[in-house]
Scaffold this active site. Structure first.
Site, mmCIF file in Angstrom:
data_model
loop_
_atom_site.group_PDB
_atom_site.id
_atom_site.type_symbol
_atom_site.label_atom_id
_atom_site.label_comp_id
_atom_site.label_asym_id
_atom_site.label_seq_id
_atom_site.Cartn_x
_atom_site.Cartn_y
_atom_site.Cartn_z
ATOM 1 N N SER A 87 -24.612 -3.812 -18.460
ATOM 2 C CA SER A 87 -25.740 -2.882 -18.435
ATOM 3 C C SER A 87 -26.193 -2.538 -19.860
ATOM 4 O O SER A 87 -26.326 -3.419 -20.706
ATOM 5 C CB SER A 87 -25.365 -1.658 -17.598
ATOM 6 O OG SER A 87 -26.526 -1.018 -17.159
ATOM 7 N N ASP A 214 -28.887 -5.824 -6.853
ATOM 8 C CA ASP A 214 -28.787 -4.718 -7.820
ATOM 9 C C ASP A 214 -29.945 -3.740 -7.582
ATOM 10 O O ASP A 214 -31.109 -4.082 -7.788
ATOM 11 C CB ASP A 214 -28.860 -5.332 -9.229
ATOM 12 C CG ASP A 214 -28.514 -4.352 -10.339
ATOM 13 O OD1 ASP A 214 -28.830 -3.164 -10.193
ATOM 14 O OD2 ASP A 214 -27.954 -4.794 -11.348
ATOM 15 N N HIS A 242 -25.146 -3.529 -9.045
ATOM 16 C CA HIS A 242 -25.196 -3.403 -10.509
ATOM 17 C C HIS A 242 -23.796 -3.500 -11.121
ATOM 18 O O HIS A 242 -23.656 -3.846 -12.288
ATOM 19 C CB HIS A 242 -25.856 -2.058 -10.878
ATOM 20 C CG HIS A 242 -26.199 -1.959 -12.331
ATOM 21 N ND1 HIS A 242 -26.947 -2.918 -12.978
ATOM 22 C CD2 HIS A 242 -25.899 -1.032 -13.277
ATOM 23 C CE1 HIS A 242 -27.088 -2.588 -14.261
ATOM 24 N NE2 HIS A 242 -26.456 -1.448 -14.464
HETATM 25 C C1 LIG Z 1 -32.148 7.775 -22.670
HETATM 26 C C2 LIG Z 1 -32.903 6.533 -22.467
HETATM 27 C C3 LIG Z 1 -32.120 5.299 -22.897
HETATM 28 C C4 LIG Z 1 -31.434 4.561 -21.786
HETATM 29 C C5 LIG Z 1 -30.520 5.146 -20.931
HETATM 30 C C6 LIG Z 1 -29.846 4.474 -19.903
HETATM 31 N N1 LIG Z 1 -29.955 3.113 -19.709
HETATM 32 C C7 LIG Z 1 -29.222 2.801 -18.632
HETATM 33 C C8 LIG Z 1 -28.630 3.942 -18.123
HETATM 34 C C9 LIG Z 1 -28.989 5.012 -18.910
HETATM 35 C C10 LIG Z 1 -28.573 6.415 -18.784
HETATM 36 C C11 LIG Z 1 -27.877 3.592 -16.983
HETATM 37 O O1 LIG Z 1 -27.238 4.308 -16.261
HETATM 38 C C12 LIG Z 1 -27.926 2.093 -16.871
HETATM 39 C C13 LIG Z 1 -26.500 1.627 -17.124
HETATM 40 O O2 LIG Z 1 -26.051 1.456 -18.248
HETATM 41 O O3 LIG Z 1 -25.760 1.570 -15.995
HETATM 42 C C14 LIG Z 1 -24.356 1.447 -16.114
HETATM 43 C C15 LIG Z 1 -28.939 1.672 -17.892
HETATM 44 C C16 LIG Z 1 -29.594 0.455 -18.082
HETATM 45 N N2 LIG Z 1 -30.396 0.197 -19.136
HETATM 46 C C17 LIG Z 1 -30.837 -1.077 -19.105
HETATM 47 C C18 LIG Z 1 -31.696 -1.711 -19.997
HETATM 48 C C19 LIG Z 1 -32.361 -1.080 -21.060
HETATM 49 N N3 LIG Z 1 -32.361 0.269 -21.320
HETATM 50 C C20 LIG Z 1 -33.092 0.528 -22.433
HETATM 51 C C21 LIG Z 1 -33.324 1.781 -23.039
HETATM 52 C C22 LIG Z 1 -32.709 3.013 -22.733
HETATM 53 N N4 LIG Z 1 -31.816 3.261 -21.772
HETATM 54 C C23 LIG Z 1 -33.071 4.251 -23.476
HETATM 55 C C24 LIG Z 1 -32.905 4.107 -24.926
HETATM 56 C C25 LIG Z 1 -33.610 -0.712 -22.889
HETATM 57 C C26 LIG Z 1 -34.476 -0.852 -24.046
HETATM 58 C C27 LIG Z 1 -34.040 -1.755 -25.108
HETATM 59 O O4 LIG Z 1 -35.486 -0.215 -24.185
HETATM 60 C C28 LIG Z 1 -33.152 -1.719 -22.048
HETATM 61 C C29 LIG Z 1 -33.430 -3.214 -22.128
HETATM 62 C C30 LIG Z 1 -30.273 -1.826 -17.955
HETATM 63 C C31 LIG Z 1 -29.334 -2.906 -18.434
HETATM 64 C C32 LIG Z 1 -29.567 -0.734 -17.137
HETATM 65 C C33 LIG Z 1 -30.360 -0.450 -15.863
HETATM 66 C C34 LIG Z 1 -31.623 0.263 -16.222
HETATM 67 C C35 LIG Z 1 -32.732 0.533 -15.249
HETATM 68 O O5 LIG Z 1 -33.279 -0.421 -14.699
HETATM 69 O O6 LIG Z 1 -33.080 1.716 -15.067
#
Ligand SMILES: CC[C@H]1c2cc3[nH]c4c(c3C)C(=O)[C@H](C(=O)OC)c4c3nc(cc4[nH]c(cc(n2)[C@@H]1C)c(C(C)=O)c4C)[C@@H](C)[C@@H]3CCC(=O)O
Length: 265
Positions: A87, A214, A242
């Site tokens: 993730s 997922d 997931h």
């Molecule tokens: C505060 C915003 C921050 C962010 C938070 C966040 N991202 C994920 C979670 C949280 C709290 C999850 O719970 C999930 C995870 O790790 O599950 C175990 C998250 C994902 N994030 C993904 C991709 C992704 N996130 C971000 C950016 C952020 N996430 C903020 C900075 C990016 C970019 C680079 O902008 C990317 C590519 C996924 C791998 C998972 C699932 C996310 C979803 O679809 O909501």
């Protein structure tokens, strides 16, 4: 191979968790790998798992990733590891890949954020933490610096974890996770995947493992990451939610072995 033909022949996997999770979530995989004769280490990033730091006090991605950097810096000179990130833990893997390129023989992204250093990541649903159900948000924020300031932590509300993180996983694992998930440090997550171009890091083989059932990170979003930074190998876990480490640990184990078999040729 782990030692690149050096003194240490043991293949060593290092596992990095996603938001709110910890080293604990890899317990099935590390058991399978160690039983099969591999070395497997899972790390708690700062403020996660049994880390003694309050995640509300984690300011940036370097502080968050420090336990991983410490582990990689402490490896013997010729020892390389296979880094596996889940993730948003994929962001930590890419950070480590850029900082410790010569310590990593392969980077494996499991339903993970995989953003090419130097590119502008396309916004993900989580990056503004949408994910509302009707009027209600699925997220709970913590305000370690006061309600008038930006949030310092975020965690999924308990009533949604089964639906979004663990929809195909055994109920025992959902129960375990419900006791162990901790707020994730928002400021540190915001700093992940913002890296300058790094041609050396790009030479390390990368593998992407998609999770087909997922509810959290949909197939199209995973395909977009793969299209923007194509890996050398791509696998699909058809029955996985997931959290493949809970829902399909044995299939994930066989895919990890298949992925690293390409390194041994
Ligand atoms: C505060 C915003 C921050 C962010 C938070 C966040 N991202 C994920 C979670 C949280 C709290 C999850 O719970 C999930 C995870 O790790 O599950 C175990 C998250 C994902 N994030 C993904 C991709 C992704 N996130 C971000 C950016 C952020 N996430 C903020 C900075 C990016 C970019 C680079 O902008 C990317 C590519 C996924 C791998 C998972 C699932 C996310 C979803 O679809 O909501």
């Amino acid at each position: 191979m782990a030692g690149d033909g050096g003194a240490d022949p043991v293949i060593h996997f290092v596992f990095v968790h996603g938001a709110s999770h910890g080293a604990w979530c890899w317990y099935k995989l590390t058991t399978l790998l160690e039983t099969a004769g591999f070395k497997a280490t899972s790390v708690d990033l700062t403020g996660a798992g049994i880390s003694l730091t309050d995640s509300n006090t984690v300011f940036d991605s370097d502080q968050y990733n420090r336990p991983l950097y410490s582990l990689l810096s402490a490896l013997p000179p010729s020892h390389k590891v296979i880094l596996v990130g889940h993730s948003i833990g994929g962001g930590s893997v890419t950070d480590a890949l850029c900082k410790f390129t010569n310590k990593i023989s392969m980077a494996i992204y499991l339903a993970a954020s995989m953003v090419r250093p130097g590119s502008t990541p396309s916004p993900q649903p989580s990056s503004n933490l949408h994910g509302d159900v009707g009027e209600e948000t699925i997220w709970e924020f913590t305000y370690g610096e006061g309600k008038d300031k930006s949030p310092t932590g975020v965690i999924m509300k308990q009533q949604f974890i089964r639906q979004y993180y663990y929809n195909q996983s055994p109920l025992e694992d959902v129960t375990l996770a419900s006791k162990l998930l901790r707020p994730a440090p928002v400021r540190a997550l915001n700093g992940l995947d913002k890296l300058p171009p790094n041609p050396e890091a790009e030479k390390v083989p990368r593998v992407y493992i998609k999770t087909a059932k997922d509810n959290m990170f949909d197939s199209a979003s995973q395909d977009r990451l793969v299209k923007n930074w194509p890996p050398s190998q791509l696998y699909v876990l058809e029955e996985s939610d997931h959290s493949a480490f809970f829902s399909v640990p044995t299939t994930l184990f066989t895919y990890l072995l298949r992925a690293v078999s390409f390194l041994q040729r």
